[in-house]
Scaffold this motif. Structure first.
Motif, PDB file in Angstrom:
ATOM      1  N   VAL A  88      50.368  37.090  32.615  1.00  5.94           N
ATOM      2  CA  VAL A  88      49.638  36.708  32.062  1.00  5.94           C
ATOM      3  C   VAL A  88      48.539  38.658  32.854  1.00  5.94           C
ATOM      4  O   VAL A  88      48.166  38.664  32.763  1.00  5.94           O
ATOM      5  CB  VAL A  88      48.724  35.715  32.122  1.00  5.94           C
ATOM      6  CG1 VAL A  88      47.301  35.977  32.174  1.00  5.94           C
ATOM      7  CG2 VAL A  88      49.256  34.653  31.319  1.00  5.94           C
ATOM      8  N   ARG A  89      48.722  38.143  33.997  1.00  3.71           N
ATOM      9  CA  ARG A  89      48.097  38.803  35.203  1.00  3.71           C
ATOM     10  C   ARG A  89      48.688  40.245  35.172  1.00  3.71           C
ATOM     11  O   ARG A  89      47.748  41.359  34.893  1.00  3.71           O
ATOM     12  CB  ARG A  89      48.793  38.577  36.780  1.00  3.71           C
ATOM     13  CG  ARG A  89      48.462  39.510  37.965  1.00  3.71           C
ATOM     14  CD  ARG A  89      48.615  39.617  39.232  1.00  3.71           C
ATOM     15  NE  ARG A  89      47.767  40.148  39.844  1.00  3.71           N
ATOM     16  CZ  ARG A  89      48.905  41.131  40.186  1.00  3.71           C
ATOM     17  NH1 ARG A  89      49.854  41.430  39.685  1.00  3.71           N
ATOM     18  NH2 ARG A  89      47.690  42.436  40.615  1.00  3.71           N
ATOM     19  N   VAL A  90      50.349  40.399  34.871  1.00  2.96           N
ATOM     20  CA  VAL A  90      50.960  41.995  34.116  1.00  2.96           C
ATOM     21  C   VAL A  90      50.165  42.575  32.787  1.00  2.96           C
ATOM     22  O   VAL A  90      50.435  43.917  33.491  1.00  2.96           O
ATOM     23  CB  VAL A  90      52.373  42.221  34.790  1.00  2.96           C
ATOM     24  CG1 VAL A  90      53.293  43.109  34.336  1.00  2.96           C
ATOM     25  CG2 VAL A  90      52.603  41.588  35.776  1.00  2.96           C
ATOM     26  N   GLN A 135      61.370  38.516  33.275  1.00  4.85           N
ATOM     27  CA  GLN A 135      62.008  39.349  32.336  1.00  4.85           C
ATOM     28  C   GLN A 135      61.166  40.683  31.732  1.00  4.85           C
ATOM     29  O   GLN A 135      60.627  41.594  31.556  1.00  4.85           O
ATOM     30  CB  GLN A 135      63.607  38.588  30.998  1.00  4.85           C
ATOM     31  CG  GLN A 135      64.439  38.725  33.052  1.00  4.85           C
ATOM     32  CD  GLN A 135      65.332  38.124  32.028  1.00  4.85           C
ATOM     33  OE1 GLN A 135      65.721  37.141  31.133  1.00  4.85           O
ATOM     34  NE2 GLN A 135      67.041  38.742  32.157  1.00  4.85           N
ATOM     35  N   ILE A 136      60.622  39.307  31.083  1.00  4.84           N
ATOM     36  CA  ILE A 136      59.386  40.352  29.943  1.00  4.84           C
ATOM     37  C   ILE A 136      58.034  40.494  30.696  1.00  4.84           C
ATOM     38  O   ILE A 136      57.891  41.698  29.973  1.00  4.84           O
ATOM     39  CB  ILE A 136      59.114  38.480  28.909  1.00  4.84           C
ATOM     40  CG1 ILE A 136      60.614  38.481  27.947  1.00  4.84           C
ATOM     41  CG2 ILE A 136      57.176  39.857  28.410  1.00  4.84           C
ATOM     42  CD1 ILE A 136      59.824  37.371  26.869  1.00  4.84           C
ATOM     43  N   ALA A 137      58.051  39.921  31.893  1.00  3.26           N
ATOM     44  CA  ALA A 137      56.558  40.460  32.569  1.00  3.26           C
ATOM     45  C   ALA A 137      57.483  42.047  33.133  1.00  3.26           C
ATOM     46  O   ALA A 137      56.276  42.481  33.061  1.00  3.26           O
ATOM     47  CB  ALA A 137      56.361  39.542  34.010  1.00  3.26           C
ATOM     48  N   ALA A 138      57.963  41.805  33.433  1.00  2.32           N
ATOM     49  CA  ALA A 138      58.813  42.842  33.656  1.00  2.32           C
ATOM     50  C   ALA A 138      59.046  44.660  32.846  1.00  2.32           C
ATOM     51  O   ALA A 138      58.343  45.874  33.391  1.00  2.32           O
ATOM     52  CB  ALA A 138      60.638  43.077  34.420  1.00  2.32           C
ATOM     53  N   ARG A 139      59.176  44.042  31.205  1.00  2.00           N
ATOM     54  CA  ARG A 139      59.253  45.056  30.286  1.00  2.00           C
ATOM     55  C   ARG A 139      58.026  45.559  30.562  1.00  2.00           C
ATOM     56  O   ARG A 139      57.379  46.596  29.586  1.00  2.00           O
ATOM     57  CB  ARG A 139      59.793  44.309  29.487  1.00  2.00           C
ATOM     58  CG  ARG A 139      61.567  44.244  29.219  1.00  2.00           C
ATOM     59  CD  ARG A 139      61.930  43.533  28.033  1.00  2.00           C
ATOM     60  NE  ARG A 139      62.088  44.467  27.111  1.00  2.00           N
ATOM     61  CZ  ARG A 139      62.614  45.696  27.134  1.00  2.00           C
ATOM     62  NH1 ARG A 139      63.922  45.941  28.114  1.00  2.00           N
ATOM     63  NH2 ARG A 139      62.979  46.368  26.288  1.00  2.00           N
ATOM     64  N   VAL A 140      57.115  44.640  30.220  1.00  2.00           N
ATOM     65  CA  VAL A 140      55.424  45.217  29.969  1.00  2.00           C
ATOM     66  C   VAL A 140      54.740  45.685  31.510  1.00  2.00           C
ATOM     67  O   VAL A 140      54.339  46.868  30.999  1.00  2.00           O
ATOM     68  CB  VAL A 140      54.336  43.609  29.976  1.00  2.00           C
ATOM     69  CG1 VAL A 140      52.902  44.465  29.809  1.00  2.00           C
ATOM     70  CG2 VAL A 140      54.874  42.785  29.066  1.00  2.00           C
ATOM     71  N   ALA A 141      55.747  45.385  32.397  1.00  2.00           N
ATOM     72  CA  ALA A 141      55.552  47.061  33.608  1.00  2.00           C
ATOM     73  C   ALA A 141      55.868  48.294  33.395  1.00  2.00           C
ATOM     74  O   ALA A 141      55.558  48.991  33.988  1.00  2.00           O
ATOM     75  CB  ALA A 141      55.526  45.544  34.942  1.00  2.00           C
TER      76      ALA A 141
END
Ligand SMILES: O=C(CO)COP(=O)(O)O
Length: 124
Positions: free
Chosen positions: A96-98, A63-69
């Motif tokens: 990490v990748r996002v 979910q946090i990766a989605a917010r970063v994206a």
């Protein structure tokens, strides 16, 4: 500025200490904290206002990766425990990748998180 805080179980005490040490800046109006579920719960207990996602192992990191994206999260403090294995390692790697894809500052240990926070202290 939205800052995500995440900590593996072996680093949760360190994360709370870090938050308390930096309470002045982290409590400023223009800083919003988001967190994976359990880390967020610990932060709330310490008196911080936090938007909680799911717990990391059940999708919180994703979910946090989605917010970063999506450009919503501007910085990530992820206190990883390098001495433990984690069933959701693919989600951790994805986050990490996002961050790298979107050039979002990511600290994976406390020393780096402190440097990042010190760097923005005069700007927020
Ligand atoms: O597992 C985590 C990060 O990968 C952290 O999740 P919790 O904060 O819910 O424990």
């Amino acid at each position: 500025m939205e800052i995500a805080i995440i900590s593996h179980d072996g680093k949760k005490v360190d994360m709370v200490q870090f938050l308390n040490k930096n309470k002045d800046i982290l409590s400023r109006e223009n800083i919003q904290l988001i967190a994976t579920g359990t880390t967020g719960g610990r932060a709330e207990k310490a008196g911080f206002k936090v938007m909680k996602m799911l717990s990391g192992p059940i999708g919180g990191d994703a979910q946090i990766a989605a917010r970063v994206a999506e450009g919503k999260t501007n910085m990530v403090f992820f206190f990883k425990d390098p001495l433990a294995s984690h069933p959701h390692e693919p989600d951790v790697s994805m986050l990490v990748r996002v961050c790298d894809v979107h050039n979002v500052p990511l600290a994976t240990n406390e020393a780096t998180a402190q440097l990042l926070l010190d760097a923005i202290a005069t700007r927020v």
